[in-house]
Design an enzyme around this catalytic site. Structure first.
Site, PDB file in Angstrom:
ATOM      1  N   TYR B 294       0.852  -1.203   0.000  1.00 52.26           N
ATOM      2  CA  TYR B 294       0.000   0.000   0.000  1.00 52.26           C
ATOM      3  C   TYR B 294       0.877   1.238   0.000  1.00 52.26           C
ATOM      4  O   TYR B 294       1.787   1.393   0.834  1.00 52.26           O
ATOM      5  CB  TYR B 294      -0.884  -0.016   1.243  1.00 52.26           C
ATOM      6  CG  TYR B 294      -2.071   0.913   1.180  1.00 52.26           C
ATOM      7  CD1 TYR B 294      -3.295   0.450   0.718  1.00 52.26           C
ATOM      8  CD2 TYR B 294      -1.983   2.235   1.616  1.00 52.26           C
ATOM      9  CE1 TYR B 294      -4.406   1.279   0.683  1.00 52.26           C
ATOM     10  CE2 TYR B 294      -3.090   3.069   1.578  1.00 52.26           C
ATOM     11  CZ  TYR B 294      -4.299   2.592   1.117  1.00 52.26           C
ATOM     12  OH  TYR B 294      -5.399   3.410   1.090  1.00 52.26           O
ATOM     13  N   TYR B 344      -5.721   5.538  -7.094  1.00 52.94           N
ATOM     14  CA  TYR B 344      -5.982   5.369  -5.668  1.00 52.94           C
ATOM     15  C   TYR B 344      -7.406   4.866  -5.508  1.00 52.94           C
ATOM     16  O   TYR B 344      -8.355   5.641  -5.547  1.00 52.94           O
ATOM     17  CB  TYR B 344      -5.780   6.700  -4.941  1.00 52.94           C
ATOM     18  CG  TYR B 344      -6.172   6.692  -3.485  1.00 52.94           C
ATOM     19  CD1 TYR B 344      -5.314   6.166  -2.512  1.00 52.94           C
ATOM     20  CD2 TYR B 344      -7.381   7.235  -3.061  1.00 52.94           C
ATOM     21  CE1 TYR B 344      -5.668   6.170  -1.170  1.00 52.94           C
ATOM     22  CE2 TYR B 344      -7.739   7.248  -1.718  1.00 52.94           C
ATOM     23  CZ  TYR B 344      -6.876   6.717  -0.785  1.00 52.94           C
ATOM     24  OH  TYR B 344      -7.229   6.733   0.540  1.00 52.94           O
TER      25      TYR B 344
END
Lengths: 345, 390
Positions: B294, B344
């Site tokens: 991430y 994102y």
């Protein structure tokens, strides 16, 4: 001293004309023109106006109104409240903007480009000296900066920063930075902003990014002692009433012994920077950027966040000795802030 | 917990295009991504009986189910803590499938995060909320620390101070992600790689973070179909087996602002996720060929490499210095371009990339990608997955 003013008027969208180039060109032309010609106040600094203003604001300081008292003060005579600076050059009920007023010129250019609505975002005044009764004040205006287009909660728009300077003859006596947002109203289907549920022991969140008002903390019975402390000029740290554990941020139950009888101590207010950031963007409501925010480890051993002032951002370093001071942001909320420690430990 | 290992698999993945302005509602994005994922799995919407998403998602399970014409749902669940929920949605689905609570579970996340509510901007409402989270946020937002970038920057500064890491070390993560995105036609930054110098020259967001340390803001939706490995074997694609799935929250945990622990240089919640993943899967860091880590902000990619055991504390900058995380390196990461390069979508697009690597269909395919590690949001209670080929 800082004051925040806001007003909003809605105007109908005039169409899709959006010419960033024309806005930039207008901004360049209008800023290049510099300060407008001084616009004199209608009346000199005078007692009747001061009486009305002081009464309306509940300011009973006799140095503004009682000549005898004022004689004995540090001023040696009557002075005007500094925050009245703008009052002396107000245009009355039907103000006529000066032909070279940069605010009028720039807002007209933005109207033209389709940014038809306006909202004031923030305003800061600086006073260089007290005004004396009888002095004649004039004001100039200058367009300092136009930034955009920016996407905001209200719609796409441009931020205009203007500087007003009040003069007595050629001496600058007060200044004001005034910023407003000229925007194209967003369409009706903009996403709803979440609104917090009001609660009995919670100070309602009245902060609003659109007006640039500062973000206020949620305060409840677990945390009220802290904010009552900052309002009283104390940095309070939760201390367990049974085992004495110090803890920040606080909570209702001691994580060490399980007691639910928290007390607090008043920290000495000294500590060292444990980590820090320099915030440049995006904008933070109610804050001037860049802003240094420091995580400070207190001498008592707990860490507390706060703005760090009084030092160039490039000079900040981990380990810097700092001390607390307090900044009131509204009637209920005072924030703890840090500044480099001047005296030795 | 380890009873889940291997029993459930990801059988279908779907996504909308990734953009800055989708021009449609978040519900439509969720519905489109779900339909694509079900088509990919070769399943009909009527076969779905479970739905999982984020508490932050604005589309209820029932609304998505209605759009797809799904029938009865016997399992629905949501996971909290922002992007930390990503891999946990698959964990929830795998647990439901393993325990027989549901047979086919769709995990989804869809938002207009660029054209609608932008997470990168200050959101004053989160500090004023009359919840424990609102009170937690009241120790940072009113003090001026009001964006995820600023909150991560506070950790990053301490990490640099403690280990001597530099902004250039962070920049290498961004350069790698953008290099991978440059060859991914679905990435927003397709054909737009960056250099380390460009990273260094990019404007400050919150020092020590430059613009290019921060992920994008995106509009888009992603959906993932989980079913039993046994059933997945009969579906069009080879199963991406959920070999391990874990959540983690550390002691003295806050959301984005765990500043009050003894140490500010680690992510103990990710360490906890890692330990569980290796234990469940019976694998270690040396056994994974791809890492989808991430990457909302670059510094936490370095910290994750340390917490997950790929290198020692403070050594991530050395680990990545020789290109170890690029396609031909020891541990290629974020082969789709990550959230810095592709989009994102709150970590969910990383899971779909993990599935493509296991299937052997990624645009930047890594050879012999048998085991892929995927992680979720950092700085928050989080989650992770090990996906494996059979």
């Amino acid at each position: 001293m800082t004051s925040t003013a806001s007003s909003a008027t809605a105007a109908k969208d005039t169409g899709p004309a959006r010419d960033n180039e024309s806005v930039h060109a207008a901004a360049e032309r209008i800023s290049a023109a510099g300060e407008s010609r001084p616009r004199p106040g209608r009346d000199p600094v005078n007692l009747p106006m001061i009486h009305n203003w002081a009464e309306a604001l509940g300011d009973g300081n006799p140095v503004y109104t009682n000549a005898e008292y004022a004689e004995t003060s540090v001023h040696g005579g009557l002075v005007a409240p500094p925050a009245m600076a703008q009052v002396w050059t107000m245009g009355g009920l039907h103000p006529e903007p000066a032909p070279d007023d940069p605010m009028r010129a720039m807002t007209a250019a933005l109207d033209e480009a389709g940014y038809t609505s306006v909202v004031a975002t923030n305003c800061e005044q600086t006073y260089h000296r007290y005004l004396r009764h009888g002095e004649h004040v004039a004001v100039t205006t200058k367009l300092e900066e136009v930034t955009g287009p920016k996407r905001t909660g209200l719609g796409e728009g441009w931020f205009l920063t203007l500087r007003y300077t009040w003069y007595v003859d050629t001496e600058a006596v007060a200044e004001m930075m005034f910023r407003l947002l000229k925007f194209r109203p967003a369409d009706g289907d903009e996403p709803a902003r979440p609104t917090p549920e009001p609660a009995g022991d919670n100070t309602a969140d009245e902060s609003d990014p659109r007006t640039g008002s500062p973000i206020l903390p949620a305060i409840n019975r677990d945390t009220a002692y802290f904010w009552e402390g900052t309002a009283a000029g104390e940095l309070r740290i939760q201390r367990c009433g049974r085992c004495g554990l110090l803890r920040h941020p606080p909570g209702p139950m001691c994580s060490e012994c399980g007691a639910t009888k928290p007390t607090h101590l008043v920290a000495c207010g000294h500590g060292q920077v444990y980590s820090y950031v320099v915030h440049h963007r995006p904008p933070v409501p109610g804050k001037e950027l860049p802003l240094v925010i420091a995580l400070v480890e207190l001498d008592e051993g707990v860490r507390v966040l706060g703005e760090l002032h009084g030092i160039d951002p490039d000079e900040v370093h981990i380990g810097l000795d700092v001390e607390v001071f307090f900044r009131q942001v509204d009637e209920q909320v005072t924030l703890p802030c840090w500044r480099p420690r001047t005296e030795g430990k | 917990m380890s009873g889940v290992s291997g029993i459930a698999s990801i059988a279908g993945i779907g996504a909308t295009e990734f953009s800055k302005e989708s021009g449609r509602t978040e519900l439509q994005l969720a519905a489109e991504a779900t339909r694509t994922a079900l088509d990919d799995a070769g399943l009909d919407p009527s076969e779905v009986d479970g739905m999982v998403t984020f508490t932050m998602d604005t589309n209820t399970e029932t609304a998505v189910a209605r759009e797809l014409g799904m029938g009865e749902l016997s399992f629905f669940s949501r996971v909290h803590y922002g992007g930390g929920a990503a891999c946990a949605t698959v964990q929830q689905a795998a647990m439901a499938v393993t325990t027989g609570m549901a047979e086919v579970v769709v995990c989804y996340r869809a938002f207009n995060e660029r054209s609608g509510q932008r997470f990168g901007q200050v959101q004053p409402a989160v500090a004023g909320a009359a919840t424990s989270a609102g009170v937690d946020n009241s120790w940072s937002y009113p003090l001026g620390l009001g964006t995820p970038g600023a909150q991560v920057a506070m950790f990053a500064r301490r990490y640099m101070h403690t280990f001597g890491a530099t902004s250039e070390d962070f920049g290498r993560v961004a350069v790698t992600d953008r290099k991978h995105a440059a060859t991914n036609p679905n990435a927003w930054f397709y054909q737009r790689p960056i250099t380390l110098a460009e990273h260094q020259d990019s404007k400050w967001i919150t020092e020590p973070l430059h613009l290019l340390d921060c992920c994008q803001e995106s509009d888009g939706g992603v959906a993932i179909v989980v079913t039993s490995t046994e059933r997945a074997r009969d579906l069009p694609h080879p199963p991406a087996v959920v070999q391990a799935a874990a959540q983690g929250s550390g002691s003295d945990q806050f959301t984005m602002t765990s500043y009050y622990r003894d140490d500010l240089t680690g992510l103990p919640e990710m360490g906890l996720v890692g330990r569980q993943l290796w234990q469940q899967a019976g694998l270690g860091p040396q056994d994974v060929q791809v890492g989808i880590l991430y990457d909302h902000f670059t510094p936490f990619v370095l910290v994750q490499l340390e917490e997950l055991g790929f290198c020692g504390r403070g050594e991530a900058r050395d680990f990545i210095a020789d290109g170890a995380v690029e396609l031909d390196g020891r541990l290629p990461i974020n082969t789709h371009g990550g959230q810095l390069g592709e989009a994102y979508i709150h970590g969910m697009n990383g899971i779909t990339e993990g599935v493509r690597q296991v299937r052997g269909t990624a645009v930047n395919q890594v050879d012999e990608a048998h085991n892929v590690l995927v992680t979720a949001g950092t700085g928050v209670p989080t989650s992770g997955l090990v996906l494996s080929a059979e």
